[in-house]
Motif scaffolding. Structure first.
Motif, mmCIF file in Angstrom:
data_model
loop_
_atom_site.group_PDB
_atom_site.id
_atom_site.type_symbol
_atom_site.label_atom_id
_atom_site.label_comp_id
_atom_site.label_asym_id
_atom_site.label_seq_id
_atom_site.Cartn_x
_atom_site.Cartn_y
_atom_site.Cartn_z
ATOM 1 N N LEU A 1 -8.706 -1.492 -0.799
ATOM 2 C CA LEU A 1 -7.954 -1.100 0.391
ATOM 3 C C LEU A 1 -8.514 -1.804 1.619
ATOM 4 O O LEU A 1 -9.734 -1.763 1.861
ATOM 5 C CB LEU A 1 -8.022 0.422 0.585
ATOM 6 N N PRO A 2 -7.665 -2.428 2.430
ATOM 7 C CA PRO A 2 -8.159 -3.046 3.669
ATOM 8 C C PRO A 2 -8.696 -1.982 4.624
ATOM 9 O O PRO A 2 -8.204 -0.857 4.667
ATOM 10 C CB PRO A 2 -6.909 -3.726 4.249
ATOM 11 N N SER A 3 -9.699 -2.344 5.391
ATOM 12 C CA SER A 3 -10.315 -1.388 6.317
ATOM 13 C C SER A 3 -9.334 -0.906 7.381
ATOM 14 O O SER A 3 -9.448 0.214 7.883
ATOM 15 C CB SER A 3 -11.536 -2.021 6.977
ATOM 16 N N ILE B 1 -4.618 4.627 9.152
ATOM 17 C CA ILE B 1 -3.268 5.082 8.818
ATOM 18 C C ILE B 1 -3.330 6.217 7.809
ATOM 19 O O ILE B 1 -2.572 7.194 7.884
ATOM 20 C CB ILE B 1 -2.433 3.909 8.280
ATOM 21 N N PHE B 2 -4.241 6.120 6.842
ATOM 22 C CA PHE B 2 -4.416 7.198 5.865
ATOM 23 C C PHE B 2 -4.812 8.495 6.577
ATOM 24 O O PHE B 2 -4.319 9.579 6.238
ATOM 25 C CB PHE B 2 -5.488 6.811 4.847
ATOM 26 N N LEU C 1 -11.274 4.561 -1.110
ATOM 27 C CA LEU C 1 -10.513 3.425 -1.632
ATOM 28 C C LEU C 1 -11.018 2.105 -1.061
ATOM 29 O O LEU C 1 -10.941 1.063 -1.722
ATOM 30 C CB LEU C 1 -9.029 3.614 -1.310
ATOM 31 N N ARG C 2 -11.526 2.146 0.145
ATOM 32 C CA ARG C 2 -12.062 0.914 0.741
ATOM 33 C C ARG C 2 -13.342 0.485 0.032
ATOM 34 O O ARG C 2 -13.561 -0.707 -0.209
ATOM 35 C CB ARG C 2 -12.329 1.120 2.226
ATOM 36 N N GLU D 1 0.814 -1.212 0.000
ATOM 37 C CA GLU D 1 0.000 0.000 0.000
ATOM 38 C C GLU D 1 0.852 1.270 0.000
ATOM 39 O O GLU D 1 0.307 2.376 -0.003
ATOM 40 C CB GLU D 1 -0.917 0.023 1.235
ATOM 41 N N TYR D 2 2.189 1.144 0.008
ATOM 42 C CA TYR D 2 3.042 2.328 0.091
ATOM 43 C C TYR D 2 2.931 3.211 -1.149
ATOM 44 O O TYR D 2 3.265 4.397 -1.106
ATOM 45 C CB TYR D 2 4.502 1.914 0.303
#
Length: 503
Positions: free
Chosen positions: A339-341, A346-347, A333-334, A215-216
């Motif tokens: 994207l994982p929940s 972190i976002f 994105l989720r 995800e970076y």
């Protein structure tokens, strides 16, 4: 400086703790009042009477003590860098009373900026008690800087951020004397804060998992978003302040408080500094549409609240706006991506930090603040990456640091620096030589030093050097400069033209 820093930390920490208690009580009361008005509409009448009285009181206090209006950070920077005059005797009561009145009506203002000025005022009070007639000199400025660091430390329970803010946000250079006083004051104030509020951070993110390496790639667009949001906040804050400037001074707080009524009835989460919004964005407690509504409302309500000149800061609201923007990106994105929940939180933290760095232009302080608030170093890399990308975007958009812009506006409004600055005609200051500066690489005798300034020492790494004409200056050197017969702010500006790249 260490002993004085401890005393500054005790006094400033105690004052900020009292301020925090008052503001938190006021915001909770505001939410309760608006809930009652929503159930019983006729209560708007007594609320309106109280709002008019509070607005006129705020306007009168700010008129009597202009330095106590707004954030408090620009004014504190002006005291240390430009030699502006600060009167703790009037600043402290206006900050406490004005801040409490604003919080009772739910204005979208933070407590961190005022806490920094309250800490600086406490340090000035201590300096006057300890040093008697020796006032308004460089040593007092060091104590005021230590008080500002203690104020941020106590406001966020973040001592490392307080130390770094003194160097990066106030002086914008490294000095052992400044660091010693700021470190002692920050640690002591943090102890006072934790003793009163417990060990839990102000913004406790709880347990947030690490961002997967896959995800970076999202860190680059997140940095772009953070830079855009930080620039948007600066332009919105300054734009509404300009609009308010065309209105009579007495009407400005009244307009801000009047706008708080519909916000408090229909969007009570937008009231206050915004720590609740940060938690909401982190855990994605509401849907994507509601996050967007809260984002727009928080930006506009913060701009109208702060632009009115009411005593209150923008540090926490900027963090709240950034976290909402990060939550919107993560939730979108989720829902529409893969994207994982767990990555949504972190976002939110990353964009929150980047927004603050883009707005205030203090990336190291912003990164340390996120680390201290999250209680772990595992997010250092993604948070730092987003912060520096956001800073780059902000620079490309020619966004100036918000507190620097506010300081310039304050000085223009008060008739210029010369009308209100203290005169310090002799003393010693330290300045670093930056890479690419005018003095970098030159011999001492080849530099046209300002009139009244004498370089009496040079620190290069661990070495202390007495410079002479054949000494060649290098980037990273710290000059110890004696100035005499010149105003401190003029001497500092003249030296910075030689030692800084950006001046």
């Amino acid at each position: 400086m260490a002993a004085a820093g401890i005393l500054v930390g005790l006094i400033s920490g105690f004052l900020v703790v009292l301020y925090r208690l008052g503001i938190e009580y006021g915001t909770d009361t505001a939410r309760w009042i608006y809930a009652r008005i929503r159930e019983t509409p006729w209560l708007v009448a007594p609320w309106a009477v109280a709002a008019i009285a509070a607005a006129l009181a705020i306007a009168w206090m700010v008129k009597k003590e202009p330095m106590a209006g707004g954030s408090g950070i620009p004014q504190t920077n002006g005291v240390v860098i430009c030699g502006l005059k600060m009167r703790w005797q009037t600043i402290l009561p206006v900050r406490f009373i004005g801040g409490l009145l604003g919080s009772l009506f739910g204005l979208s203002l933070g407590r961190e900026g005022p806490s920094i000025q309250i800490g600086a005022s406490g340090a000035q009070f201590l300096s006057h008690r300890l040093r008697g007639k020796k006032r308004e000199d460089m040593q007092e400025h060091y104590l005021v800087t230590a008080g500002a660091a203690a104020g941020l430390s106590a406001a966020f329970s973040a001592p490392l951020s307080g130390m770094m803010f003194a160097l990066e946000g106030v002086h914008r250079s490294f000095s052992p004397a400044i660091l010693m006083g700021a470190t002692a004051a920050s640690l002591t104030a943090d102890f006072v804060s934790k003793y009163c509020f417990g060990l839990r951070p102000v913004l406790d993110f709880g347990t947030i998992g690490q961002l997967p390496l896959g995800e970076y790639g999202w860190l680059i667009p997140l940095g772009l978003v953070a830079g855009l949001v930080g620039s948007l906040m600066n332009r919105s804050l300054l734009g509404f302040q300009t609009l308010y400037g065309k209105l009579p001074a007495w009407s400005r707080p009244l307009i801000a408080i009047a706008l708080a009524l519909p916000i408090g009835i229909w969007l009570p989460d937008v009231l206050g500094g915004g720590s609740n919004l940060i938690a909401m964005a982190e855990h994605a407690r509401v849907g994507l549409g509601m996050l967007c509504v809260l984002f727009v409302a928080k930006v506009l309500f913060t701009s109208t609240s702060f632009g009115s000149g009411a005593p209150g800061g923008i540090f926490m609201p900027i963090l709240a706006v950034g976290s909402l923007a990060g939550g919107i990106c993560g939730e979108a994105l989720r829902q529409f991506g893969n994207l994982p929940s767990d990555s949504v939180a972190i976002f939110a933290v990353c964009v929150m930090t980047g927004t603050l760095a883009a707005s205030v232009k203090t990336p190291i302080t912003s990164i340390l603040l996120a680390v201290e608030m999250s209680g772990t170093l595992t997010h250092m890399l993604p948070v730092a990456a987003v912060a520096f990308i956001a800073l780059l975007v902000s620079d490309l958009l020619r966004t100036k640091p918000i507190y620097g812009e506010l300081l310039e506006r304050y000085m223009r409004a008060q008739g210029g620096a010369t009308a209100i600055a203290n005169r310090i005609d002799n003393g010693i200051m330290e300045l670093p030589v930056e890479m690419g500066a005018t003095a970098d690489g030159k011999l001492m005798r080849d530099v046209r030093w300002p009139y009244g300034c004498l370089v009496i020492g040079l620190r290069r790494g661990e070495r202390q050097i007495v410079p002479h004409g054949d000494t060649r200056l290098r980037a990273g050197d710290y000059l110890v400069v004696l100035f005499s017969g010149e105003d401190e702010s003029d001497a500092r500006h003249a030296m910075r033209r030689l030692c800084d790249v950006s001046v």
